[in-house]
Every structure is written in C-alpha cells, then in structure tokens.
Design a protein around this motif. Sequence first.
Motif, PDB file in Angstrom:
ATOM      1  N   LEU A 110      -1.675  -6.744   8.390  1.00  0.00           N
ATOM      2  CA  LEU A 110      -2.962  -6.260   7.884  1.00  0.00           C
ATOM      3  C   LEU A 110      -2.842  -5.901   6.405  1.00  0.00           C
ATOM      4  N   LEU A 111      -1.729  -5.257   6.031  1.00  0.00           N
ATOM      5  CA  LEU A 111      -1.517  -4.946   4.624  1.00  0.00           C
ATOM      6  C   LEU A 111      -1.393  -6.218   3.813  1.00  0.00           C
ATOM      7  N   GLY A 112      -0.693  -7.207   4.372  1.00  0.00           N
ATOM      8  CA  GLY A 112      -0.539  -8.468   3.669  1.00  0.00           C
ATOM      9  C   GLY A 112      -1.865  -9.159   3.468  1.00  0.00           C
ATOM     10  N   GLN A 116      -4.645 -10.229  -0.338  1.00  0.00           N
ATOM     11  CA  GLN A 116      -5.271 -11.435  -0.855  1.00  0.00           C
ATOM     12  C   GLN A 116      -6.360 -11.133  -1.865  1.00  0.00           C
ATOM     13  N   GLY A 117      -6.976  -9.965  -1.771  1.00  0.00           N
ATOM     14  CA  GLY A 117      -8.066  -9.673  -2.678  1.00  0.00           C
ATOM     15  C   GLY A 117      -7.721  -8.698  -3.778  1.00  0.00           C
ATOM     16  N   TRP A 118      -6.602  -7.939  -3.632  1.00  0.00           N
ATOM     17  CA  TRP A 118      -6.377  -6.895  -4.608  1.00  0.00           C
ATOM     18  C   TRP A 118      -4.918  -6.670  -4.966  1.00  0.00           C
ATOM     19  N   ALA A 119      -4.004  -7.276  -4.238  1.00  0.00           N
ATOM     20  CA  ALA A 119      -2.593  -7.144  -4.576  1.00  0.00           C
ATOM     21  C   ALA A 119      -1.856  -8.345  -4.032  1.00  0.00           C
ATOM     22  N   PRO A 120      -0.895  -8.886  -4.772  1.00  0.00           N
ATOM     23  CA  PRO A 120      -0.195 -10.075  -4.305  1.00  0.00           C
ATOM     24  C   PRO A 120       0.667  -9.786  -3.105  1.00  0.00           C
ATOM     25  N   PRO A 125       6.798  -6.046  -0.113  1.00  0.00           N
ATOM     26  CA  PRO A 125       7.580  -6.200   1.109  1.00  0.00           C
ATOM     27  C   PRO A 125       6.790  -5.750   2.319  1.00  0.00           C
ATOM     28  N   GLY A 126       7.032  -6.364   3.472  1.00  0.00           N
ATOM     29  CA  GLY A 126       6.331  -5.995   4.689  1.00  0.00           C
ATOM     30  C   GLY A 126       6.714  -4.596   5.141  1.00  0.00           C
ATOM     31  N   MET A 127       5.736  -3.840   5.582  1.00  0.00           N
ATOM     32  CA  MET A 127       5.997  -2.491   6.059  1.00  0.00           C
ATOM     33  C   MET A 127       6.365  -2.543   7.545  1.00  0.00           C
ATOM     34  N   HIS A 128       7.469  -1.908   7.917  1.00  0.00           N
ATOM     35  CA  HIS A 128       7.953  -1.978   9.296  1.00  0.00           C
ATOM     36  C   HIS A 128       7.877  -0.647  10.038  1.00  0.00           C
ATOM     37  N   SER A 129       7.871   0.456   9.304  1.00  0.00           N
ATOM     38  CA  SER A 129       7.833   1.750   9.970  1.00  0.00           C
ATOM     39  C   SER A 129       6.893   2.688   9.237  1.00  0.00           C
ATOM     40  N   ALA A 130       6.360   3.647   9.982  1.00  0.00           N
ATOM     41  CA  ALA A 130       5.478   4.658   9.378  1.00  0.00           C
ATOM     42  C   ALA A 130       5.763   5.996  10.027  1.00  0.00           C
ATOM     43  N   LEU A 149       4.909   5.021   4.646  1.00  0.00           N
ATOM     44  CA  LEU A 149       5.216   3.668   5.108  1.00  0.00           C
ATOM     45  C   LEU A 149       6.469   3.155   4.420  1.00  0.00           C
ATOM     46  N   SER A 150       7.285   2.410   5.172  1.00  0.00           N
ATOM     47  CA  SER A 150       8.536   1.910   4.627  1.00  0.00           C
ATOM     48  C   SER A 150       8.838   0.518   5.150  1.00  0.00           C
ATOM     49  N   SER A 151       9.523  -0.256   4.331  1.00  0.00           N
ATOM     50  CA  SER A 151       9.970  -1.578   4.761  1.00  0.00           C
ATOM     51  C   SER A 151      11.246  -1.476   5.578  1.00  0.00           C
TER      52      SER A 151
END
Length: 262
Positions: A110-112, A116-120, A125-130, A149-151
């Motif tokens: 979802l973050l990725g 597309q509209g506001w950050a590359p 990096p993908g977030m894996h834990s919160a 949030l952390s990768s």
Amino acid sequence: MISTPAVPDVDPVQFLKIAGQGAQLRTHADLWRWLQGEVQSWLPHDILLVGWGDFRAGDLQYDIISSLPGLRTHLCPASRIAPLVNYFRDCWVAAQSQPCELDISGCGQLLGEAGQGWAPAAGMPGMHSALVHGMGDSRLGGERIFAALSSDPAPAAGPAALKLLVPFVDSSLRRMPPAPMRQPGAERSQVEHLVVRLGQLSERERQIMVWVAMGKTNPEIGCILRISEFTVKNHMKSIFSKLDVTNRAQAVARLTRMAAYA
C-alpha cells in the motif's frame, strides 16, 4: 498478525538522556533530529506516522517524520495515508490499547502504491514491521495513533520503548503548528513550484518533470502535452543526463530532496 511482547527492562540512564532531549523539542526540525539521533539506537525505525482526530467520523489529520525521499506530510495524499492510520488504530484497539507489534509486509504494498503519485516507490524500502501505540485525546474528543515503521524486524524492546517515547512526541507536536497536509488539487502547483528550481532543464523538460513527479506515464504525458511518446522518451533521456540520474524514481527523488531542504 498482532503480538504484545512482554515489557523488557529499560536502561534508566539512556532513557533519562533521551527524555531530557525530548522535553526540549520545539519545532518539526527538532523532532526530526531527535528521532534520527540516539532514539534510533533505542527504537530503530524508518518512518514515524502520527494520526489523530475523530476516527469514527473519518475526520483525521496526520504527520509523517522520516528521512526517506519524498516522505513528507505535504507530499503524501490523505487518501493513501488515512487507511493506514485507521488500520493501525484498529490494531491498537484490538490489543486493548496496549503497544503492539505488527507484521505489515502486506501493507508495504500500500505504501508502495502510494508512491506512484507522490514519492518514488523504487527509492523507498518496503516496510515490514510496525510498532503501534495510541492515546485518547480528551482535548479534541478523539484519539492519537503513533506508528514506528521499519524495513527491519522490530526490536524486542520496541513496544516498551515506543510507549515511553509517545508522550514526548505527543507533547512536542502539540506545541508546534501541524505540518501542512497535501490538499486535493494542489499537487500540480506544488510540484511546479519545485520544478522551477531545476534551472538546468528546458521549459519543455520542466513541463514533463511536473507530470513525471505526479506519477504520469510517458504515453499519458504525451497525450497531456500533445507530443509523441517517442518525444517524451527523448526528453526523459535529456532530463536524466542533466540531473545525473538513471531513472524516473531517482529524478523524482532529486526533486523531493529539494523539497526537504527548501
């Protein structure tokens, strides 16, 4: 999956040092420096997302504190952030209002997509834990949710550390004006303002970068500017060369870094 690990021992000397610094925060810059400093050794994270308001009515505000390119409150659309904040709030309630650790590997997509509209997305990096905690907001009649949030996997002491840090983050945010959120329809004017700073680009290249930063594809840009896709590709090659980057994500990251230091 939600888990509530046992609270581990906390180094009182380290906590007092971090708490003393946290009590003096006055600006968003102070808060960012504090979170990127010794707090990282105690609670390592890539993004701190804070959301507050009336969750039942859907009247929410948010603040994003991060060093990742493009992740700034004014660049992130509420339509993407609100579902995350609501999800974290639901998990916190399910954990009986205790700090909880979440596996958000699926939410990372979802973050990725938001990127597309506001950050590359490719530059984040993908977030894996919160780690998530919250508190009631009696003054505003709502709740405030804090998500680190952390990768990487969350540390064992993470939930306890977040619980102890939340009051300092909360009090500092209350002392300062909220960071401006991105307003619907304002994206193009904001991006245009930043692109103007890229003086080495031609007028046509600046026009193209505005739409690239807004997530448009080459065919879409061609239709908007009434030029061929081939022409757009040639302009993109020139843009990459002038900005000393190799792809669209890096070009937009260059733009968003300028926003961070503007």
